[in-house]
Design a protein around this motif. Structure first.
Motif, mmCIF file in Angstrom:
data_model
loop_
_atom_site.group_PDB
_atom_site.id
_atom_site.type_symbol
_atom_site.label_atom_id
_atom_site.label_comp_id
_atom_site.label_asym_id
_atom_site.label_seq_id
_atom_site.Cartn_x
_atom_site.Cartn_y
_atom_site.Cartn_z
ATOM 1 N N CYS A 101 -11.248 1.297 -4.345
ATOM 2 C CA CYS A 101 -10.568 0.213 -5.062
ATOM 3 C C CYS A 101 -11.360 -0.219 -6.286
ATOM 4 C CB CYS A 101 -10.359 -0.981 -4.131
ATOM 5 S SG CYS A 101 -9.207 -0.695 -2.767
ATOM 6 N N LEU A 102 -12.673 -0.358 -6.116
ATOM 7 C CA LEU A 102 -13.524 -0.797 -7.212
ATOM 8 C C LEU A 102 -13.505 0.199 -8.359
ATOM 9 C CD1 LEU A 102 -15.627 -2.626 -8.505
ATOM 10 C CD2 LEU A 102 -17.369 -1.578 -7.049
ATOM 11 N N ASN A 103 -13.600 1.470 -8.041
ATOM 12 C CA ASN A 103 -13.603 2.481 -9.096
ATOM 13 C C ASN A 103 -12.279 2.476 -9.857
ATOM 14 O OD1 ASN A 103 -15.235 4.635 -10.314
ATOM 15 N ND2 ASN A 103 -13.589 5.995 -9.639
ATOM 16 N N TYR A 104 -11.169 2.272 -9.145
ATOM 17 C CA TYR A 104 -9.858 2.222 -9.793
ATOM 18 C C TYR A 104 -9.792 1.037 -10.767
ATOM 19 C CZ TYR A 104 -4.772 2.295 -10.325
ATOM 20 O OH TYR A 104 -3.505 2.351 -10.859
ATOM 21 N N VAL A 105 -10.287 -0.119 -10.326
ATOM 22 C CA VAL A 105 -10.244 -1.299 -11.190
ATOM 23 C C VAL A 105 -11.185 -1.138 -12.381
ATOM 24 C CG1 VAL A 105 -10.683 -3.779 -11.304
ATOM 25 C CG2 VAL A 105 -9.552 -2.807 -9.296
ATOM 26 N N ALA B 230 -5.340 -1.650 1.486
ATOM 27 C CA ALA B 230 -5.995 -2.309 0.352
ATOM 28 C C ALA B 230 -5.772 -1.549 -0.954
ATOM 29 C CB ALA B 230 -7.490 -2.475 0.624
ATOM 30 N N TYR B 231 -5.933 -0.222 -0.919
ATOM 31 C CA TYR B 231 -5.791 0.566 -2.158
ATOM 32 C C TYR B 231 -4.364 0.494 -2.692
ATOM 33 C CZ TYR B 231 -6.209 4.453 -5.441
ATOM 34 O OH TYR B 231 -6.206 5.224 -6.590
ATOM 35 N N ASP B 232 -3.370 0.567 -1.801
ATOM 36 C CA ASP B 232 -1.982 0.444 -2.241
ATOM 37 C C ASP B 232 -1.745 -0.915 -2.892
ATOM 38 O OD1 ASP B 232 -1.237 2.959 -1.435
ATOM 39 O OD2 ASP B 232 -0.380 2.317 0.478
ATOM 40 N N ASN B 233 -2.294 -1.976 -2.304
ATOM 41 C CA ASN B 233 -2.112 -3.317 -2.863
ATOM 42 C C ASN B 233 -2.731 -3.432 -4.252
ATOM 43 O OD1 ASN B 233 -0.799 -4.152 -0.523
ATOM 44 N ND2 ASN B 233 -2.675 -4.905 0.426
#
Length: 630
Positions: free
Chosen positions: A473-477, A415-418
């Motif tokens: 993922c949320l923190n990255y976005v 998921a994180y890579d995507n």
């Protein structure tokens, strides 16, 4: 070559859209980065949200609605009742008759989770929720009531190509991307996701018309509406399987080349191949001549860095290159080169084209209506194709603002890579990233299928690992929203995830620790905000994100987690309920499976039931059982 047809259909009209004025987008979305400063100086702080104040959380609900919620959520957590629910429903219908049975359903399960029978009847609920700050995402939840045998037959017929049928079942696709009879009924082990089975092109047109009506209704209900679609409803799933197989093999070839260059283990977005070494490897494999390979890797296509990353690699199967006729990869078992693409019959090519055209019709309608279109995630054997097709639509329609949202299932190991790859692509190409983050709906089915068929389990090993992946993922976005005209839908019933979005990670961890740490052992009283559920939007404030920017959205299902949705809405955060609707008997198959598959979720809804009971007792104690929402 069918890949060229895909990209031609999807990208037609790009230049026209890219040259449109961006004045409207500038007025609708805040400036990114430093340009926000002047506006933020005069804005109020990000508001606090209290998830523990039942009086405010249920201010929009009559007391009888609270009692119904308490009853239904409790019954849905009963294994004994769920095990016999179909027999009980059948018996009740025989005893009461159809008319009284429909009324009973509307007073209980149907009334809890479904808004009404048609768009006219659901309008009062949509308007009521909107008055309390909660929007709606409409979903016409009618499913065919197929037997498992009928579902299996339809799936096997629609997922097998004519070439495969003529060769008596022999397929060059990997096992993961082939249809398997044991998992032909895709409804099993699925949480809160409707399933479509291909019947005909006319049926796909009918699904498209239903989606169009939902888009129209969403556009009429608010100025910032959402609508959701599933690509498996719009065409033959064989196409999704074959395209997913191509994309997965192509990426695996990239990582194989990276391992040969000693770059295994790096994050996908950081992995870069040396072009010179890659050319030598491709020549040695006999894929093409040196002259042909040099024409692929030009400064025009890849720049002058001398390296190639995964996004560059993916672009090589674009129609802009001549590589498509050489699309072969080594089979690691046989050592032979195999073509990536399977042959399509004329009819299959027409079916594929119609699917892409239906996507285009829906995206254009959403753009005209000012409605954001979320493309739902599906099983991992469909998902690579779904994500790539959604990305192509984002390139076309997200030029001015995030209109098309892709869905990322954070229970997946990749998921994180995507997420990071798609964010990076949006940065490079200058379009607006839009994402819906979910934990995932197909865990049990995916694990059972991987084990039975014999490929790597794509799911994170534990629930804790999935939570970590979701927050990562949320923190990255969220960090990306500081710099770009992007948006994210936090689709979660997990109160901790909502807190994570509002708080900084360090404060989130501290509050969670204080909320669970025994006061007597520590000699220090619990943090009052943590114990009572009050959360200040520090994380969003730190990043310069304000609810008025409408870049961070929240979403929950109708009938669940009102103690999250309504406090957020009343505090000014953009929050939406996923609103199913449809006739009682036609929605019952959907409701029946959702009750079974959500039983684990319902068992975990103890806090919600406690809050409902707490509010009912408060109203009884204060003489306000006749509370009228206002």
């Amino acid at each position: 070559m069918y890949l060229k047809r895909i990209f031609f259909v999807l990208r037609s009209g790009v230049s026209r859209r890219a040259t449109q004025s961006t004045a409207q987008a500038t007025s609708e979305l805040p400036a990114a980065g430093p340009g926000r400063g002047a506006a933020e100086a005069v804005r109020s702080p990000v508001p606090a949200v209290d998830f523990g104040n039942t009086q405010e959380a249920y201010r929009s609900r009559y007391s009888w609605e609270l009692a119904r919620s308490l009853l239904v959520l409790r019954l849905c957590a009963s294994p004994a009742l769920l095990a016999r629910h179909e027999q009980l429903l059948h018996l009740t219908r025989r005893l009461l008759g159809q008319r009284l049975f429909d009324r009973l359903m509307k007073m209980t399960f149907y009334g809890q989770f479904v808004a009404g029978e048609d768009q006219e009847s659901i309008r009062p609920l949509i308007q009521h929720n909107r008055a309390f700050g909660v929007g709606s995402i409409l979903d016409y939840s009618v499913e065919e009531d197929l037997t498992p045998e009928e579902a299996e037959r339809k799936e096997m017929e629609s997922c097998t190509s004519a070439v495969e049928r003529d060769s008596r079942g022999t397929s060059k696709r990997e096992k993961q991307f082939q249809a398997h009879r044991a998992f032909g009924d895709r409804r099993g082990g699925v949480v809160s996701a409707r399933t479509y089975f291909y019947a005909s092109e006319a049926k796909c047109d009918s699904h498209m018309e239903t989606f169009l009506r939902c888009i129209e209704a969403s556009g009429g209900a608010s100025e910032d509406g959402f609508s959701a679609i599933k690509l498996s409803a719009l065409g033959r799933p064989q196409f999704l399987l074959q395209f997913s197989d191509v994309l997965t093999k192509w990426r695996r070839f990239f990582h194989q080349m990276a391992a040969e260059q000693g770059k295994a283990g790096l994050a996908a977005v950081d992995t870069k191949l040396e072009v010179a070494a890659l050319q030598e490897s491709v020549v040695k494999m006999g894929i093409a001549s040196r002259t042909e390979i040099e024409n692929w890797f030009t400064a025009e296509t890849l720049g002058v860095s001398g390296t190639l990353d995964l996004l560059d690699w993916d672009s090589l199967i674009d129609s802009k290159t001549e590589l498509s006729k050489h699309l072969v990869v080594p089979n690691m078992q046989t050592g032979q080169l195999e073509p990536l693409l399977s042959q399509f019959t004329k009819e299959e090519e027409l079916q594929m084209t119609r699917m892409l055209q239906r996507m285009d019709v829906l995206a254009k309608k959403a753009s005209e209506a000012g409605v954001r279109l979320m493309v739902d995630a599906e099983q991992t054997y469909f998902q690579p194709a779904i994500s790539r097709l959604t990305l192509e639509m984002q390139r076309r329609f997200n030029v001015e603002k995030p209109l098309i949202f892709n869905t990322y299932q954070c229970y997946l190991k990749d998921a994180y890579d995507n997420v990071t790859l798609d964010v990076e692509l949006a940065r490079r190409e200058g379009w607006c990233f839009g994402a819906k983050l979910v934990r995932g709906a197909y865990m049990a089915q995916e694990r059972a299928r991987a084990l039975e068929i014999g490929y790597e389990d794509p799911i994170n090993p534990t629930y804790e690992a999935t939570n970590t992946m979701y927050h990562r993922c949320l923190n990255y976005v969220l960090e990306e929203l500081k710099h770009a005209r992007a948006a994210v839908m936090v689709a979660s019933h997990n109160e901790d995830t909502v807190r994570f979005t509002l708080r900084s990670p360090s404060r989130f961890r501290l509050a969670s620790l204080k909320a669970w740490w025994p006061p007597a052992a520590s000699g220090c009283p619990k943090d009052r905000a943590a114990s009572e559920g009050r959360v200040r939007g520090w994380r969003m404030e730190e990043l310069g994100l304000h609810p008025a920017d409408r870049q961070v959205y929240f979403g929950q299902l109708l009938g669940m987690c009102d103690q999250i949705s309504f406090p957020l809405g009343q505090a000014g955060f953009p929050v939406y309920k996923y609103v199913p609707y449809g006739p009682v008997m036609l929605v019952l198959p959907y409701l029946s499976r959702r009750a079974l598959e959500n039983s684990g979720v319902m068992k975990g809804a103890q806090r919600e039931r406690q809050l409902l009971w707490q509010e009912l007792k408060r109203r009884l104690r204060t003489g306000s059982l006749c509370h009228r929402p206002a």
